[in-house]
Design a protein around this motif. Structure first.
Motif, PDB file in Angstrom:
ATOM      1  N   GLN A  81      50.511  17.133  10.913  1.00 51.94           N
ATOM      2  CA  GLN A  81      49.510  18.160  10.651  1.00 51.94           C
ATOM      3  C   GLN A  81      49.505  18.623   9.198  1.00 51.94           C
ATOM      4  OE1 GLN A  81      49.366  21.126  13.667  1.00 51.94           O
ATOM      5  NE2 GLN A  81      47.345  21.806  13.032  1.00 51.94           N
ATOM      6  N   THR A  91      38.773  15.431  17.387  1.00 55.00           N
ATOM      7  CA  THR A  91      38.326  16.324  18.461  1.00 55.00           C
ATOM      8  C   THR A  91      37.176  15.727  19.257  1.00 55.00           C
ATOM      9  OG1 THR A  91      36.757  17.544  17.075  1.00 55.00           O
ATOM     10  CG2 THR A  91      39.022  18.358  17.138  1.00 55.00           C
ATOM     11  N   ALA A  98      43.353  18.895  23.987  1.00 57.95           N
ATOM     12  CA  ALA A  98      44.566  19.111  23.199  1.00 57.95           C
ATOM     13  C   ALA A  98      44.258  19.325  21.720  1.00 57.95           C
ATOM     14  CB  ALA A  98      45.514  17.926  23.370  1.00 57.95           C
ATOM     15  N   TRP A 100      41.336  20.722  18.920  1.00 56.86           N
ATOM     16  CA  TRP A 100      40.100  21.486  18.757  1.00 56.86           C
ATOM     17  C   TRP A 100      40.098  22.153  17.386  1.00 56.86           C
ATOM     18  CZ3 TRP A 100      44.349  23.391  21.120  1.00 56.86           C
ATOM     19  CH2 TRP A 100      44.767  24.662  20.779  1.00 56.86           C
ATOM     20  N   ASP A 102      39.538  25.564  15.273  1.00 51.41           N
ATOM     21  CA  ASP A 102      39.556  27.011  15.490  1.00 51.41           C
ATOM     22  C   ASP A 102      38.412  27.675  14.721  1.00 51.41           C
ATOM     23  OD1 ASP A 102      40.381  27.322  12.819  1.00 51.41           O
ATOM     24  OD2 ASP A 102      42.463  27.746  13.353  1.00 51.41           O
ATOM     25  N   GLN A 108      43.521  22.376  15.467  1.00 51.46           N
ATOM     26  CA  GLN A 108      44.624  22.862  16.283  1.00 51.46           C
ATOM     27  C   GLN A 108      45.016  21.774  17.277  1.00 51.46           C
ATOM     28  OE1 GLN A 108      46.102  25.876  15.669  1.00 51.46           O
ATOM     29  NE2 GLN A 108      44.662  25.902  13.938  1.00 51.46           N
ATOM     30  N   PHE A 109      46.313  21.672  17.566  1.00 51.71           N
ATOM     31  CA  PHE A 109      46.824  20.669  18.491  1.00 51.71           C
ATOM     32  C   PHE A 109      47.786  21.340  19.460  1.00 51.71           C
ATOM     33  CE2 PHE A 109      50.149  17.173  19.111  1.00 51.71           C
ATOM     34  CZ  PHE A 109      49.454  16.564  20.143  1.00 51.71           C
ATOM     35  N   ASP A 110      47.478  21.257  20.757  1.00 59.34           N
ATOM     36  CA  ASP A 110      48.340  21.797  21.808  1.00 59.34           C
ATOM     37  C   ASP A 110      48.919  20.617  22.578  1.00 59.34           C
ATOM     38  OD1 ASP A 110      49.585  22.972  23.961  1.00 59.34           O
ATOM     39  OD2 ASP A 110      47.922  24.301  24.449  1.00 59.34           O
ATOM     40  N   VAL A 111      50.164  20.271  22.280  1.00 57.23           N
ATOM     41  CA  VAL A 111      50.806  19.098  22.867  1.00 57.23           C
ATOM     42  C   VAL A 111      50.890  19.203  24.389  1.00 57.23           C
ATOM     43  CG1 VAL A 111      53.181  19.928  22.640  1.00 57.23           C
ATOM     44  CG2 VAL A 111      52.718  17.479  22.575  1.00 57.23           C
ATOM     45  N   SER A 112      50.909  20.409  24.941  1.00 58.80           N
ATOM     46  CA  SER A 112      51.017  20.559  26.390  1.00 58.80           C
ATOM     47  C   SER A 112      49.763  20.082  27.120  1.00 58.80           C
ATOM     48  CB  SER A 112      51.317  22.009  26.769  1.00 58.80           C
ATOM     49  OG  SER A 112      50.211  22.841  26.495  1.00 58.80           O
ATOM     50  N   HIS A 113      48.636  19.970  26.417  1.00 56.25           N
ATOM     51  CA  HIS A 113      47.402  19.457  27.019  1.00 56.25           C
ATOM     52  C   HIS A 113      47.199  17.965  26.771  1.00 56.25           C
ATOM     53  CE1 HIS A 113      46.311  23.767  27.057  1.00 56.25           C
ATOM     54  NE2 HIS A 113      45.794  23.412  28.206  1.00 56.25           N
ATOM     55  N   CYS A 114      48.016  17.381  25.908  1.00 56.14           N
ATOM     56  CA  CYS A 114      47.852  15.976  25.528  1.00 56.14           C
ATOM     57  C   CYS A 114      48.255  15.047  26.674  1.00 56.14           C
ATOM     58  CB  CYS A 114      48.710  15.682  24.298  1.00 56.14           C
ATOM     59  SG  CYS A 114      48.553  13.989  23.706  1.00 56.14           S
TER      60      CYS A 114
END
Length: 137
Positions: A81, A91, A98, A100, A102, A108-114
């Motif tokens: 990043q 995106t 995961a 998007w 902002d 932004q990267f949310d690894v829990s949604h990947c």
């Protein structure tokens, strides 16, 4: 305990209530992360199963016995990043949410949604994504 799996279904298996049976009979919670399943053609589910280690093991045995091809997902996505230029190209291909932009137009990267589909690896013009084949325990 949580584990992610790729489940490959034949056309005949799609007609069976496999997900509900897992929840009821094997006491696991199922989070469907990605699905490409259709009646008559089979398909693939990416799921995260939650439960005790014994319940997860029993679930995988059940799935294998009925003909579902089960692969534990032991890959993760690595993202540099610091070098990102926030172009947002990744995106457009991220269906899991995961990645998007902002309100300040920063990626932004949310690894829990990947779900580690790898589409962002090919979409990034800066080549800042890499799929690692071994996840830290």
């Amino acid at each position: 305990m949580k584990k992610r799996y790729a489940l490959l279904f034949s056309p005949t298996l799609v007609e069976q209530p496999i997900v509900s049976k897992l929840a009821r009979s094997y006491d696991v919670d199922i989070n469907i992360l990605n699905a490409d399943v259709a009646s008559g053609r089979g398909g693939k589910l990416i799921v995260e199963l939650s439960g005790t280690e014994q319940d997860l093991d029993a679930s995988v045995i059940y799935l294998s016995e009925i003909g579902v091809i089960v692969s534990e997902m032991v890959k993760e996505l690595l993202f540099n990043q610091d070098e990102c230029i926030d172009c947002g190209a990744c995106t457009a291909v991220c269906s899991s949410g995961a990645l998007w932009m902002d309100a300040e137009a920063r990626l932004q990267f949310d690894v829990s949604h990947c779900v580690v589909c790898g589409l962002c690896v090919h979409a990034c013009p800066m080549c800042l994504f890499e799929v690692s084949h071994e996840r830290e325990a």
